[in-house]
Write a protein that holds these residues in place. Structure first.
Motif, PDB file in Angstrom:
ATOM      1  N   UNK A  64       0.819  -1.212   0.000  1.00 56.57           N
ATOM      2  CA  UNK A  64       0.000   0.000   0.000  1.00 56.57           C
ATOM      3  C   UNK A  64       0.851   1.258   0.000  1.00 56.57           C
ATOM      4  N   UNK A  65       1.988   1.238   0.709  1.00 60.15           N
ATOM      5  CA  UNK A  65       2.852   2.426   0.728  1.00 60.15           C
ATOM      6  C   UNK A  65       3.409   2.731  -0.659  1.00 60.15           C
ATOM      7  N   UNK A  66       3.768   1.693  -1.408  1.00 60.50           N
ATOM      8  CA  UNK A  66       4.274   1.891  -2.759  1.00 60.50           C
ATOM      9  C   UNK A  66       3.141   2.328  -3.691  1.00 60.50           C
ATOM     10  N   UNK A  67       1.959   1.772  -3.485  1.00 59.56           N
ATOM     11  CA  UNK A  67       0.814   2.143  -4.306  1.00 59.56           C
ATOM     12  C   UNK A  67       0.495   3.630  -4.156  1.00 59.56           C
ATOM     13  N   UNK A  68       0.518   4.105  -2.931  1.00 62.13           N
ATOM     14  CA  UNK A  68       0.216   5.517  -2.684  1.00 62.13           C
ATOM     15  C   UNK A  68       1.314   6.424  -3.211  1.00 62.13           C
ATOM     16  N   UNK A  69       2.534   5.911  -3.277  1.00 59.74           N
ATOM     17  CA  UNK A  69       3.652   6.729  -3.746  1.00 59.74           C
ATOM     18  C   UNK A  69       3.657   6.919  -5.262  1.00 59.74           C
ATOM     19  N   UNK A  70       2.950   6.056  -5.993  1.00 62.76           N
ATOM     20  CA  UNK A  70       2.912   6.193  -7.446  1.00 62.76           C
ATOM     21  C   UNK A  70       2.137   7.458  -7.829  1.00 62.76           C
ATOM     22  N   UNK A  71       2.774   8.324  -8.594  1.00 66.52           N
ATOM     23  CA  UNK A  71       2.179   9.616  -8.961  1.00 66.52           C
ATOM     24  C   UNK A  71       1.782   9.617 -10.436  1.00 66.52           C
ATOM     25  N   UNK A  72       0.598  10.194 -10.707  1.00 74.84           N
ATOM     26  CA  UNK A  72       0.086  10.290 -12.077  1.00 74.84           C
ATOM     27  C   UNK A  72       0.068  11.727 -12.579  1.00 74.84           C
ATOM     28  N   UNK A  73       0.676  12.650 -11.842  1.00 71.09           N
ATOM     29  CA  UNK A  73       0.607  14.067 -12.218  1.00 71.09           C
ATOM     30  C   UNK A  73       1.256  14.325 -13.575  1.00 71.09           C
ATOM     31  N   UNK A  74       2.323  13.586 -13.889  1.00 71.22           N
ATOM     32  CA  UNK A  74       3.005  13.797 -15.170  1.00 71.22           C
ATOM     33  C   UNK A  74       2.100  13.444 -16.344  1.00 71.22           C
ATOM     34  N   UNK A  75       1.214  12.459 -16.147  1.00 69.75           N
ATOM     35  CA  UNK A  75       0.305  12.058 -17.225  1.00 69.75           C
ATOM     36  C   UNK A  75      -0.771  13.107 -17.477  1.00 69.75           C
ATOM     37  N   UNK A  76      -1.116  13.871 -16.432  1.00 66.65           N
ATOM     38  CA  UNK A  76      -2.164  14.881 -16.591  1.00 66.65           C
ATOM     39  C   UNK A  76      -1.700  16.049 -17.453  1.00 66.65           C
ATOM     40  N   UNK A  77      -0.386  16.239 -17.577  1.00 60.44           N
ATOM     41  CA  UNK A  77       0.153  17.359 -18.352  1.00 60.44           C
ATOM     42  C   UNK A  77       0.413  16.994 -19.811  1.00 60.44           C
ATOM     43  N   UNK A  78       0.056  15.778 -20.205  1.00 57.30           N
ATOM     44  CA  UNK A  78       0.290  15.344 -21.592  1.00 57.30           C
ATOM     45  C   UNK A  78      -0.970  15.561 -22.418  1.00 57.30           C
ATOM     46  N   UNK A  79      -0.779  15.614 -23.741  1.00 60.44           N
ATOM     47  CA  UNK A  79      -1.898  15.859 -24.645  1.00 60.44           C
ATOM     48  C   UNK A  79      -2.074  14.777 -25.704  1.00 60.44           C
ATOM     49  N   UNK A  80      -1.192  13.764 -25.731  1.00 59.43           N
ATOM     50  CA  UNK A  80      -1.288  12.708 -26.746  1.00 59.43           C
ATOM     51  C   UNK A  80      -0.882  11.371 -26.126  1.00 59.43           C
ATOM     52  N   UNK A  81      -1.305  10.313 -26.810  1.00 62.77           N
ATOM     53  CA  UNK A  81      -0.937   8.969 -26.344  1.00 62.77           C
ATOM     54  C   UNK A  81       0.572   8.761 -26.428  1.00 62.77           C
TER      55      UNK A  81
END
Length: 422
Positions: A223-240
């Motif tokens: 769970x600690x590793x799961x919570x540490x995974x960040x998706x913020x970089x994906x939110x700043x993208x515009x293409x696959x």
């Protein structure tokens, strides 16, 4: 050609062929087959009607005859089999006086005759020899006529025989010793539990009623590793293409296809969970490629996984590598490689709604389909082609030629094959 045979003269009258219209009350001529002894031509035979005929035909007639030494009678079972196999004949009668040939209106099946010697009818059959008698006779025959090798084998077999009479006095002590020796052995339940514990798969639940609960997520990813995974970089993208480039491993058809679905901002309520799963699965792909090299370089692997949180990378090293005694270097063994693949496949099943196409993963991981199938089976999956109905239920659009690993609850692991005894 027989020189004594007479040639038919030109213009000689041909015999007339007619179909007889004899009444069904008379069976007419009957055919008989003698499997062994041929009776003399002077032997007379009589026909008898069965008390309970199967049908109103000549097939329900038996014939019997005798000589001074032998009796002949129809073998009903063999005659019935001959009739069932289609063994039937058309009987023709030639009248020498009128020169006509009459064909009987119905075909005949042969009567299979069995013979009985009159002098042996009162003799009682001898009992079949027992196993012991047969063995004694066989041993005596081998001692008399056998080769040196056969005689040596007989003597060795005699030496290995257990004298049951001599064992009567010590049988209690033998059984007591067996009971003492069996005290340390595991029961069937304990043996099954030990086998399950030693399986190279993620922690599992045999009582789970839903596929999602068979392999709990946080037993694979803490769970600690799961919570540490960040998706913020994906939110700043515009293409696959930009989103796939953020993955630690991007050369995977399976990953890229799923990123096209779950990487987009409008993917649905399960986007965050599935995107984290894809990020972690990508890390396992990268770790697998590094572990597959001849020399596992820990520093290069950490550098490749630099975009991930440090505790996630440390967790990968702690679970999927080993350290030699008195050494600080990491090693990827066959055990850790297998465990990594089963963890990876368990996560793929969660993303694929528990029906994963094995051919795609085989290509991406550069391992054989048979190995992928066996690893999925070790997870309790059934690997096979799916029917149109099953593919529709799972929401799959692939053709029926592809094989899928399907996980269903409750989980059922393959049983260990027992070696055959020589």
């Amino acid at each position: 050609m027989n020189p004594t045979s007479k040639k038919r003269k030109r213009g000689q009258e041909q015999p007339t062929v007619t179909i007889s219209t004899a009444s069904t009350s008379s069976p007419g001529p009957l055919l008989a087959i003698y499997p062994a002894i041929q009776p003399p031509s002077s032997t007379s035979f009589k026909s008898y009607k069965l008390k309970k005929p199967r049908s109103d035909s000549a097939d329900d007639i038996i014939i019997a005859g005798e000589t001074e030494q032998v009796e002949f009678v129809t073998h009903e079972e063999e005659s019935r089999k001959a009739a069932e196999f289609g063994c039937r004949y058309i009987v023709a009668l030639h009248n020498k006086r009128t020169g006509t040939i009459s064909l009987l209106p119905s075909s005949k099946s042969p009567q299979i005759l069995q013979r009985t010697v009159k002098a042996l009818k009162s003799a009682q059959p001898s009992d079949a020899p027992t196993t012991r008698q047969y063995q004694q006779a066989r041993t005596a025959l081998g001692e008399t006529f056998g080769t040196k090798k056969a005689k040596a084998a007989i003597r060795a077999q005699e030496r290995n025989k257990v004298d049951v009479g001599a064992m009567e006095g010590v049988m209690d002590y033998v059984m007591e010793g067996i009971d003492k020796g069996a005290q340390g052995l595991m029961t069937t339940e304990e043996a099954k539990e030990a086998a399950d514990t030693n399986r190279l798969i993620p922690p599992f639940s045999t009582s789970a009623t839903e596929p999602e609960d068979i392999y709990p997520l946080h037993k694979i990813i803490p769970e600690t590793e799961w919570k540490a995974l960040s998706l913020s970089a994906f939110d700043d993208t515009s293409s696959d293409k930009e989103r796939i480039a953020l993955l630690p491993h991007s050369r995977s058809n399976w990953l890229n296809a799923h990123m096209h679905v779950w990487g987009r901002p409008d993917s649905g309520k399960d986007r965050k969970k599935n995107l984290k799963l894809l990020l972690y699965i990508s890390a396992l792909f990268a770790f697998h490629n590094a572990a597959g090299k001849r020399d596992f370089n820990a520093d290069q692997t950490r550098e490749r996984l630099a975009t991930l949180p440090s505790n996630v990378v440390d967790g990968l090293f702690s679970r999927f590598t080993e350290k030699a005694r008195d050494s600080t270097s990491y090693q990827a063994t066959s055990t850790t490689k297998t465990l990594l693949l089963t963890n990876l496949f368990a996560l793929c099943l969660k993303v694929d709604n528990f029906a994963t196409k094995v051919e795609t993963l085989s290509h991406d991981l550069s391992i054989s389909k048979d190995q992928v199938n066996q690893l999925f089976k070790s997870l309790g999956c059934k690997v096979s082609k799916l029917s149109d109905r099953e593919r529709a239920q799972l929401g799959l659009s692939d053709s029926g030629d592809s094989k899928f690993a399907v996980l269903r609850a409750p989980v059922a692991f393959p049983q260990l094959r027992q070696k055959r005894r020589n």
